[in-house]
Design an enzyme around this catalytic site. Structure first.
Site, mmCIF file in Angstrom:
data_model
loop_
_atom_site.group_PDB
_atom_site.id
_atom_site.type_symbol
_atom_site.label_atom_id
_atom_site.label_comp_id
_atom_site.label_asym_id
_atom_site.label_seq_id
_atom_site.Cartn_x
_atom_site.Cartn_y
_atom_site.Cartn_z
ATOM 1 N N ASP A 80 0.845 -1.198 0.000
ATOM 2 C CA ASP A 80 0.000 0.000 0.000
ATOM 3 C C ASP A 80 0.888 1.258 0.000
ATOM 4 O OD1 ASP A 80 -2.433 1.352 0.181
ATOM 5 O OD2 ASP A 80 -2.620 1.133 2.355
ATOM 6 N N THR A 231 -8.955 1.467 9.137
ATOM 7 C CA THR A 231 -9.372 1.995 10.441
ATOM 8 C C THR A 231 -10.395 1.121 11.176
ATOM 9 O OG1 THR A 231 -8.912 4.210 9.663
ATOM 10 C CG2 THR A 231 -10.322 4.052 11.587
HETATM 11 P P1 13P Z 1 -9.288 3.706 6.209
HETATM 12 O O1 13P Z 1 -8.280 3.625 7.322
HETATM 13 O O2 13P Z 1 -10.043 4.969 6.224
HETATM 14 O O3 13P Z 1 -10.141 2.495 6.156
HETATM 15 O O4 13P Z 1 -8.450 3.762 4.838
HETATM 16 C C1 13P Z 1 -7.574 2.724 4.530
HETATM 17 C C2 13P Z 1 -6.791 3.020 3.310
HETATM 18 O O5 13P Z 1 -7.236 3.725 2.419
HETATM 19 C C3 13P Z 1 -5.454 2.407 3.205
HETATM 20 O O6 13P Z 1 -4.764 2.775 2.050
#
Ligand code: 13P
Length: 300
Positions: A80, A231
């Site tokens: 990521d 999150t």
């Molecule tokens: P959230 O933490 O808002 O779920 O987003 C995760 C994300 O986009 C990781 O790249």
């Protein structure tokens, strides 16, 4: 089975659903994703954020790769938000099936050059690349409407960017934010329609925690086929751990881990159902993935 991210996203796009990409930090997270996906016969993605890669290093990558190989459903492993050539090379060397080359903090021309270079590198390694233009912020706090708009993906620039870099998937910024939404989430769907109209690659939406079901469905309808979730899963982990530690007198570590897995699994299961990927694992057992496995590309 280890799947190619391109196969997951292209199949999802053709069949109008989306793949959940869940950020994982440790064994509990990996188990929660794989168990949820297996229970629901769903494809899914294990996603490693650079900060958790920095902490977990090659053992964390090996954990994800091994879990994907052993899974009964198609699972891909993705890096990521990486701004580091070194981390991207490390991911590719380990056989991860896709990376996000995130040049979005850079000025546009530098983002373009970085993404182009990383895409060439990934493609040489048989992996796919996600990139971003526009800038997903951590929150919407303190931003004026004009400032928010300026951070969003420009549909015309997106066309030029995809053509010049040859990226495989594009993360769009249409009002989505990472972390908790401090006010009612608002997504700019007309903008998404304009992007979709001109771009023929899978679209990705980050910051899926806290988005209401109707916004998820509408995004899928308009071409989003990967949602990033971190999150809500992390919060489920911490919440149950806090509760267990405050109530159990001498907690067994395995019990704590098991409860953390169950708590995360239930959030992940809900998302897989919402994304429409539950029951779709059979669609992904593609000749492409078997061909790569036969060529030794994805074999251990
Ligand atoms: P959230 O933490 O808002 O779920 O987003 C995760 C994300 O986009 C990781 O790249």
């Amino acid at each position: 089975m280890l799947a190619s991210t391109s196969d997951l996203l292209e199949t999802a796009r053709r069949n109008v659903y989306a793949i959940g990409a869940f950020n994982v930090y440790n064994l509990e997270g990996v188990r929660a994703v794989v168990q949820a996906a297996e229970t629901l016969s769903s494809p899914a993605m294990l996603q490693i954020h650079p900060s958790s890669l920095k902490f977990g290093g090659t053992p964390l990558i090996a954990l994800c790769m091994e879990a994907a190989h052993a899974a009964k459903v198609p699972i891909s492993v993705h890096l990521d938000h990486s701004t580091s050539t070194g981390a991207i090379q490390q991911a590719l060397n380990a056989g991860m099936t896709s990376v996000m080359a995130d040049g979005s903090p850079l000025p546009y021309s530098e983002n373009l050059a970085f993404t182009k270079q990383m895409t060439q590198l990934a493609h040489q390694n048989g992996a796919a690349v996600e990139a971003e233009i526009g800038r997903i912020s951590g929150s919407e706090d303190g931003l004026t409407v004009e400032e928010k708009e300026a951070l969003m993906t420009d549909p015309d620039q997106a066309v030029e960017f995809v053509a010049a870099t040859k990226v495989d998937f594009l993360a769009v910024t249409i009002g989505n934010v990472h972390g908790e939404y401090k006010s009612e989430p608002r997504l700019d769907f007309p903008r998404l329609i304009r992007i979709r109209k001109n771009i023929d690659i899978p679209l990705v939406l980050h910051g899926a925690s806290g988005l209401p079901p109707e916004m998820i469905s509408k995004s899928i309808e308009l071409g989003v086929c990967k949602f990033n979730v971190n999150t809500e899963v992390r919060q489920a982990y911490v919440k149950v751990l806090k509760k267990d530690l405050s109530t159990a007198k001498s907690p067994d570590l395995v019990d704590l881990m098991q409860n953390a897995i169950s708590a995360m699994q239930s959030v992940i299961s809900e998302k897989l159902q919402l994304f429409g990927s539950a029951g779709k694992s059979h669609l992904h057992e593609s000749p492409y993935a078997s061909m790569l496995a036969a060529n030794g590309k994805f074999s251990k």
